[in-house]
Design a protein around this motif. Structure first.
Motif, PDB file in Angstrom:
ATOM      1  N   LYS A 116     -21.054 -57.853   8.508  1.00 47.54           N
ATOM      2  CA  LYS A 116     -19.831 -57.185   8.980  1.00 47.54           C
ATOM      3  C   LYS A 116     -19.898 -55.682   8.690  1.00 47.54           C
ATOM      4  O   LYS A 116     -20.459 -55.263   7.674  1.00 47.54           O
ATOM      5  CB  LYS A 116     -18.585 -57.758   8.289  1.00 47.54           C
ATOM      6  N   TYR A 166     -16.823 -52.853   8.764  1.00 54.06           N
ATOM      7  CA  TYR A 166     -15.393 -52.714   9.036  1.00 54.06           C
ATOM      8  C   TYR A 166     -14.812 -51.391   8.532  1.00 54.06           C
ATOM      9  O   TYR A 166     -15.106 -50.943   7.418  1.00 54.06           O
ATOM     10  CB  TYR A 166     -14.612 -53.865   8.392  1.00 54.06           C
ATOM     11  N   ASP A 191      -9.886 -56.323   6.704  1.00 56.48           N
ATOM     12  CA  ASP A 191      -9.417 -57.334   7.667  1.00 56.48           C
ATOM     13  C   ASP A 191      -8.911 -58.576   6.940  1.00 56.48           C
ATOM     14  O   ASP A 191      -9.384 -59.686   7.190  1.00 56.48           O
ATOM     15  CB  ASP A 191     -10.532 -57.700   8.647  1.00 56.48           C
ATOM     16  N   TYR A 237      -6.831 -61.218   9.272  1.00 56.10           N
ATOM     17  CA  TYR A 237      -7.102 -60.964  10.685  1.00 56.10           C
ATOM     18  C   TYR A 237      -7.520 -59.506  10.902  1.00 56.10           C
ATOM     19  O   TYR A 237      -7.337 -58.651  10.043  1.00 56.10           O
ATOM     20  CB  TYR A 237      -5.890 -61.312  11.564  1.00 56.10           C
ATOM     21  N   SER A 238      -8.102 -59.255  12.080  1.00 57.64           N
ATOM     22  CA  SER A 238      -8.582 -57.920  12.449  1.00 57.64           C
ATOM     23  C   SER A 238      -7.764 -57.376  13.616  1.00 57.64           C
ATOM     24  O   SER A 238      -7.268 -58.137  14.450  1.00 57.64           O
ATOM     25  CB  SER A 238     -10.054 -57.975  12.865  1.00 57.64           C
ATOM     26  N   LYS A 282     -12.270 -56.457  16.886  1.00 57.08           N
ATOM     27  CA  LYS A 282     -13.570 -56.901  16.385  1.00 57.08           C
ATOM     28  C   LYS A 282     -14.477 -57.265  17.554  1.00 57.08           C
ATOM     29  O   LYS A 282     -14.011 -57.747  18.592  1.00 57.08           O
ATOM     30  CB  LYS A 282     -13.429 -58.079  15.423  1.00 57.08           C
ATOM     31  N   GLY A 321     -15.620 -54.085  13.373  1.00 54.92           N
ATOM     32  CA  GLY A 321     -14.188 -54.207  13.589  1.00 54.92           C
ATOM     33  C   GLY A 321     -13.354 -53.205  12.822  1.00 54.92           C
ATOM     34  O   GLY A 321     -13.860 -52.404  12.030  1.00 54.92           O
ATOM     35  N   GLY A 332      -9.815 -53.287  10.525  1.00 53.83           N
ATOM     36  CA  GLY A 332      -8.827 -54.125   9.869  1.00 53.83           C
ATOM     37  C   GLY A 332      -7.438 -53.499   9.933  1.00 53.83           C
ATOM     38  O   GLY A 332      -7.261 -52.371  10.385  1.00 53.83           O
ATOM     39  N   TRP A 333      -6.468 -54.215   9.452  1.00 55.38           N
ATOM     40  CA  TRP A 333      -5.072 -53.731   9.507  1.00 55.38           C
ATOM     41  C   TRP A 333      -4.639 -53.038   8.206  1.00 55.38           C
ATOM     42  O   TRP A 333      -3.623 -52.342   8.186  1.00 55.38           O
ATOM     43  CB  TRP A 333      -4.125 -54.902   9.779  1.00 55.38           C
TER      44      TRP A 333
END
Length: 447
Positions: free
Chosen positions: A38, A40, A44, A47-48, A51, A60, A62-63
């Motif tokens: 990964k 990022y 994440d 959830y992402s 991605k 991806g 992340g939030w």
């Protein structure tokens, strides 16, 4: 709009630093044929936001904007993937690579951070040059309004000669930090030199008073406007006050004492208006105020009035390289000194440690590329240094164990590394909570 500009700069700077730091791990991992599962920006958790898997790597966003990461196969990291570690080592895994390769992978992130900072400083030297006022140009000394500075023994009119034996040749943005980090400052007052010993808890003292510049430029008394309802309508914008009640003044700070001594009185004033000296009467209210705005002069205006000479040194690209390297080195050494003070309880500097809000507040509410790159370079150094701390869960923790392995020839067990990672993670969370808790506390108490 101001909040949006600050937030935009904050997120852009943070994203740039995170992506480049993680690329510092990603590139050598790929070069050594180590699988990266990964890559990022931000975390994440659950959830992402975005991605996409390309080859063997999932890229991806992340939030949770608290950092970023690369997940490298066969490496004990914050993912704590015990199932993978329980399987036999595979050739593409981190744990199967020689110690020197693993060390290069782990040092990649901080290396990129330091290189980035130096590149930014080189670029800024080339693009903006170096603007300053020679310290020798302060014939009447500097302005001291900060109460912590006054308590330490400084006065308006002092000339700052050196800090910890290092001569201060230029008045620029670095002078305040040089004073904060020093143990003793040499000044000249009334023609004689004297040394001021800085309080060991000076940084803590700074937080107890209203924030103001430690060392400022003494400004002339120039009227910027007359307040509505003020009785002093004889004053006009751009008037330069030369005398109050028969006493000549050169700087605004000299006017305060005169006005305080003449509260509620009408006194004579001499102003320079349209290149002519004009005498006008003014009334001082009961608080020692005139009901006028003061200031509004640029450095260029001060130069035209003969107060200060502003110097700008421009550099060719080749000249910018050593200038930028020196600037980066000074900032790196300076931040190292700050960390030392933070870990020394007697200084009280730990009370000023801030989290994400403190970083957010550094950015201005107006967009300035020069300011943006200055802050980003400093944050890059901070990120690099912090990641080198020998704490498991940080790059420095991994480096510490790898150096032990290279020197001793013995590799720590996976179980030991898992436990160390957990301890480091708890410690890291504690530090994060402490720093951001400081932000919350300061917001509540207003300091």
């Amino acid at each position: 709009m101001d909040l949006f500009i600050k937030l935009s700069q904050f997120l852009l700077s943070l994203s740039l630093l995170i992506i480049l730091h993680e690329l510092g791990h990603f590139i050598p991992a790929k070069l050594f044929k180590t699988r990266v599962e990964k890559f990022y920006l931000f975390f994440d958790v659950k959830y992402s936001l975005i991605k996409k898997k390309i080859g063997e790597t999932e890229y991806g966003i992340g939030w949770l904007p608290l950092g970023g990461y690369v997940k490298i196969s066969g490496m004990i990291d914050e993912s704590m993937d015990k199932e993978q570690m329980a399987l036999p080592p595979q050739p593409w895994e981190f744990r199967s690579k020689p110690a020197y390769q693993r060390l290069i992978i782990m040092l990649g992130g901080v290396t990129v951070n330091f290189i980035l900072a130096f590149i930014i400083y080189i670029g800024m030297a080339f693009a903006y040059g170096d603007t300053y006022i020679a310290n020798s140009d302060f014939q009447d000394g500097v302005l001291i309004e900060n109460q912590a500075m006054i308590n330490a023994g400084f006065k308006t009119g002092d000339k700052i000669i050196s800090a910890d034996g290092q001569k201060i040749a230029r008045f620029d943005n670095d002078i305040n930090m040089k004073i904060i980090m020093s143990k003793k400052v040499l000044i000249e007052r009334n023609g004689s030199q004297q040394e001021i010993q800085m309080p060991i808890d000076f940084i803590d003292q700074l937080s107890k008073f209203e924030k103001s510049t430690l060392v400022g430029i003494r400004m002339p008394f120039v009227i910027s406007g007359v307040s509505e309802g003020s009785v002093n309508t004889a004053l006009e914008p751009k008037d330069l006050v030369l005398a109050l009640n028969g006493q000549k003044i050169k700087y605004f700070d000299e006017a305060k004492t005169i006005l305080d001594n003449n509260k509620g009185k009408t006194i004579s004033t001499v102003v320079l208006r349209d290149q002519k000296e004009t005498q006008v009467p003014i009334t001082v209210d009961k608080e020692g105020k005139l009901g006028v705005g003061v200031g509004g002069l640029s450095i260029a205006n001060l130069e035209k009035l003969g107060y200060y000479k502003v110097s700008t040194q421009e550099f060719t690209f080749m000249e910018s390289i050593p200038v930028g390297i020196t600037k980066g080195k000074d900032q790196l050494v300076g931040y190292g000194k700050q960390l030392k003070m933070i870990f020394s309880p007697s200084t009280g500097a730990y009370k000023q440690v801030g989290g994400f809000k403190a970083i957010f507040d550094i950015f201005p509410s107006t967009w300035s590329w020069e300011t943006f790159w200055t802050i980003t370079a400093l944050l890059s150094i901070m990120l690099g240094v912090m990641n080198l701390l020998p704490i498991p869960a940080l790059d420095g923790g991994h480096v510490m164990f790898l150096l032990y392995e290279i020197i001793s020839g013995k590799k720590p067990s996976d179980k030991f590394l898992e436990n160390a990672q957990m301890v480091g993670f708890v410690l890291l969370i504690t530090l994060l909570l402490f720093a951001n808790g400081n932000d919350i506390y300061k917001a509540i108490v207003g300091k």
